[in-house]
Design a protein around this motif. Structure first.
Motif, short mmCIF file in Angstrom:
data_model
loop_
_atom_site.label_atom_id
_atom_site.label_comp_id
_atom_site.label_asym_id
_atom_site.label_seq_id
_atom_site.Cartn_x
_atom_site.Cartn_y
_atom_site.Cartn_z
N GLY A 14 0.79 -1.22 0.00
CA GLY A 14 0.00 0.00 0.00
C GLY A 14 0.82 1.27 0.00
N GLY A 15 2.11 1.17 0.26
CA GLY A 15 2.96 2.35 0.22
C GLY A 15 3.14 2.88 -1.19
N VAL A 16 3.60 4.12 -1.28
CA VAL A 16 3.79 4.74 -2.59
C VAL A 16 5.19 5.33 -2.67
CG1 VAL A 16 1.34 5.25 -2.89
CG2 VAL A 16 2.80 6.94 -1.77
N GLY A 17 5.71 5.41 -3.90
CA GLY A 17 7.00 6.03 -4.12
C GLY A 17 8.16 5.17 -3.65
N PRO A 18 9.40 5.63 -3.87
CA PRO A 18 10.57 4.90 -3.39
C PRO A 18 10.70 4.97 -1.88
CG PRO A 18 11.23 6.98 -4.40
CD PRO A 18 9.76 6.84 -4.66
N VAL A 19 11.38 3.98 -1.30
CA VAL A 19 11.64 3.98 0.14
C VAL A 19 12.98 4.66 0.41
CG1 VAL A 19 10.25 1.95 0.66
CG2 VAL A 19 12.65 1.66 0.01
N GLY A 20 13.08 5.32 1.57
CA GLY A 20 14.36 5.79 2.08
C GLY A 20 15.04 4.67 2.84
N ILE A 21 16.38 4.66 2.84
CA ILE A 21 17.14 3.56 3.43
C ILE A 21 18.28 4.12 4.27
CG2 ILE A 21 18.50 1.48 2.98
CD1 ILE A 21 15.70 1.14 1.98
N VAL A 22 18.50 3.54 5.47
CA VAL A 22 19.73 3.71 6.22
C VAL A 22 20.08 2.37 6.86
CG1 VAL A 22 19.33 6.16 6.75
CG2 VAL A 22 18.61 4.41 8.39
N ARG A 23 21.32 2.26 7.33
CA ARG A 23 21.74 1.10 8.12
C ARG A 23 22.14 1.57 9.50
NH1 ARG A 23 26.46 -1.85 5.16
NH2 ARG A 23 26.51 -2.99 7.13
N THR A 24 21.74 0.81 10.53
CA THR A 24 22.06 1.19 11.90
C THR A 24 21.94 -0.03 12.81
OG1 THR A 24 21.61 2.87 13.61
CG2 THR A 24 19.70 1.81 12.60
N PRO A 25 22.69 -0.09 13.91
CA PRO A 25 22.52 -1.19 14.85
C PRO A 25 21.19 -1.07 15.59
CG PRO A 25 24.68 -0.14 15.13
CD PRO A 25 23.87 0.76 14.26
N VAL A 26 20.49 -2.19 15.72
CA VAL A 26 19.26 -2.26 16.52
C VAL A 26 19.38 -3.50 17.40
CG1 VAL A 26 16.75 -2.45 16.50
CG2 VAL A 26 17.90 -1.15 14.69
N ASN A 27 19.40 -3.28 18.70
CA ASN A 27 19.56 -4.37 19.67
C ASN A 27 20.78 -5.24 19.36
OD1 ASN A 27 17.19 -3.43 20.80
ND2 ASN A 27 15.90 -4.99 19.84
N GLY A 28 21.85 -4.57 18.92
CA GLY A 28 23.10 -5.28 18.66
C GLY A 28 23.23 -5.89 17.29
N TYR A 29 22.21 -5.76 16.44
CA TYR A 29 22.24 -6.33 15.10
C TYR A 29 22.33 -5.23 14.05
CZ TYR A 29 20.68 -10.66 17.34
OH TYR A 29 20.59 -11.76 18.13
N ASP A 30 23.13 -5.47 13.02
CA ASP A 30 23.19 -4.55 11.88
C ASP A 30 21.86 -4.66 11.13
OD1 ASP A 30 23.68 -3.15 9.55
OD2 ASP A 30 25.24 -4.49 8.82
N CYS A 31 21.11 -3.57 11.09
CA CYS A 31 19.80 -3.60 10.45
C CYS A 31 19.70 -2.57 9.34
CB CYS A 31 18.69 -3.34 11.47
SG CYS A 31 18.40 -4.73 12.59
N THR A 32 18.91 -2.90 8.34
CA THR A 32 18.52 -1.97 7.30
C THR A 32 17.15 -1.41 7.67
OG1 THR A 32 19.79 -3.07 5.57
CG2 THR A 32 17.93 -1.72 4.86
N VAL A 33 17.07 -0.09 7.73
CA VAL A 33 15.83 0.58 8.11
C VAL A 33 15.24 1.25 6.87
CG1 VAL A 33 14.77 2.31 9.61
CG2 VAL A 33 16.70 0.95 10.44
N MET A 34 13.96 1.04 6.63
CA MET A 34 13.27 1.59 5.47
C MET A 34 12.22 2.59 5.92
SD MET A 34 12.65 -2.02 3.43
CE MET A 34 11.87 -2.76 4.89
N LEU A 35 12.03 3.63 5.13
CA LEU A 35 11.01 4.64 5.41
C LEU A 35 10.16 4.83 4.16
CD1 LEU A 35 9.95 6.86 7.41
CD2 LEU A 35 11.50 8.44 6.22
N GLN A 36 8.85 4.77 4.30
CA GLN A 36 7.99 4.92 3.14
C GLN A 36 6.84 5.87 3.45
OE1 GLN A 36 6.02 1.31 1.93
NE2 GLN A 36 4.63 1.28 3.67
N LEU A 37 6.23 6.35 2.38
CA LEU A 37 4.96 7.08 2.49
C LEU A 37 3.86 6.04 2.38
CD1 LEU A 37 3.55 9.84 2.65
CD2 LEU A 37 3.54 9.87 0.14
N GLY A 38 3.10 5.87 3.46
CA GLY A 38 2.07 4.85 3.49
C GLY A 38 0.86 5.24 2.66
#
Length: 363
Positions: A265-289
């Motif tokens: 249901g999201g639209v457009g491209p997602v934004g992306i960053v990488r950051t540790p979350v609870n000790g794990y290397d994670c990819t974080v995505m941001l979208q317009l819902g």
């Protein structure tokens, strides 16, 4: 400039990665208005006080732009302006910001490589700009039915001629990436798939490297380096708008399969960053819902098989939300609100998981 300057409330900022961290540790947000670019800049790293909105005027501004950042922290912009006598009445232009909050360079016209007998350039994608590890600045444009064309500025400032990079049936802009090793690459989307193009070495010509056959919603591609030298590309599946990921090459040199990541249901491209979350290397995505609100998702980096969780994270916005890592290491989300002002929320590093603090209107 005064607070009467507002970003275009029709989502006029075209860039999907419009929040950027300077070498001095300050974030800067960029958007578009009728007369050029709008800029907001943190007063200090991680501060709730921002300078702006500041107008960066562009003569005969077309209203859309893309941007990229090189290894020196320089931010380059590509856009178009109205110019009589050019194909479709549009001319490609580029400019660079060399230091946080400092003036941009003069906008350099680089022409328009697409001939036309039409009053407008239908099928024209936004020009993109990227700087490879050899210091060459590449401007790449695309038009359906005519292909992909590129022009390069050498390290001495001299511009070469427009060259044909094939991709005649490209749909929309190419999707660029420069790896930490300095290799420039991009995807050229077409109906039913995309072509992968990459340099053999920084500073070399771009060459065809492979093809993926996969349906995608046009205009939803984004890219991010998810391990040294390895780019992952993201886009939306036309069946439900959900996000899929694809790596044209892995550490073993093999392409990945398409990997679903939810976000339907999201639209457009997602934004992306990488950051540790609870000790794990994670990819974080941001979208317009689907309802016009930003939504955030996360998964273990290059572990798409584990799936991603998504959650709403903020107020209704115009255009695409943006995301970056601030100078203190916190994931920071920015939106342009319904009045054309800037709102920012930061990750609370004292909390477990990916929790965010309150939204603040900073411009």
């Amino acid at each position: 400039m005064g607070s009467e300057i507002v970003a275009a409330t029709d989502g006029g900022h075209a860039a999907s990665n419009w929040l950027r961290l300077g070498r001095d540790g300050r974030l800067t947000a960029y958007a578009s208005c009728a007369d050029g670019l709008v800029r907001w800049t943190e007063s200090s790293p991680g501060s709730d006080h921002w300078q702006g909105p500041e107008l960066l005027p562009v003569e005969d501004w077309h209203g859309r732009f893309t941007l990229s950042q090189d290894s020196d922290g320089f931010i380059s912009f590509a856009g178009m302006r109205h110019r009589e006598g050019m194909p479709g009445g549009l001319e490609f232009i580029v400019a660079t910001q060399y230091q946080t909050a400092r003036p941009l360079s003069a906008w350099r016209p680089v022409g328009n490589p697409f001939r036309t007998n039409e009053p407008t350039l239908s099928g024209l994608g936004d020009p993109v700009v990227l700087t490879d590890g050899a210091g060459l600045l590449h401007v790449v444009g695309a038009r359906f039915g005519q292909g992909v064309r590129g022009r390069t500025r050498s390290t001495d400032g001299a511009w070469g001629k427009w060259t044909d990079l094939d991709g005649k049936w490209v749909r929309g802009s190419v999707v660029p990436l420069v790896t930490s090793e300095g290799y420039g690459e991009y995807l050229t989307p077409f109906r039913g798939g995309a072509v992968y193009v990459r340099q053999e070495r920084p500073g070399a010509a771009f060459k065809w490297r492979g093809r993926v056959h996969a349906d995608a919603v046009e205009g939803t591609y984004s890219s991010y380096e998810t391990s040294p030298g390895i780019g992952t590309y993201f886009w939306r599946h036309p069946a439900d708008g959900s996000v899929v990921a694809y790596r044209p090459r892995s550490a073993a040199g093999q392409a990945s399969a398409l990997m679903p990541l939810g976000g339907a249901g999201g639209v457009g491209p997602v934004g992306i960053v990488r950051t540790p979350v609870n000790g794990y290397d994670c990819t974080v995505m941001l979208q317009l819902g689907a309802e016009g609100y930003p939504e955030i998702g996360a998964y273990p980096t290059e572990g798409e098989q584990y799936g991603a969780w998504w959650a709403p994270v903020g107020d209704r916005c115009v255009g695409l939300p943006a995301m970056g890592i601030d100078g203190l290491g916190a994931v920071t989300i920015a939106i342009v609100d319904m009045d054309g002002g800037l709102r920012v929320a930061r990750r609370d590093l004292s909390e477990v998981g990916l929790a965010f603090g309150a939204w603040r209107r900073v411009g």
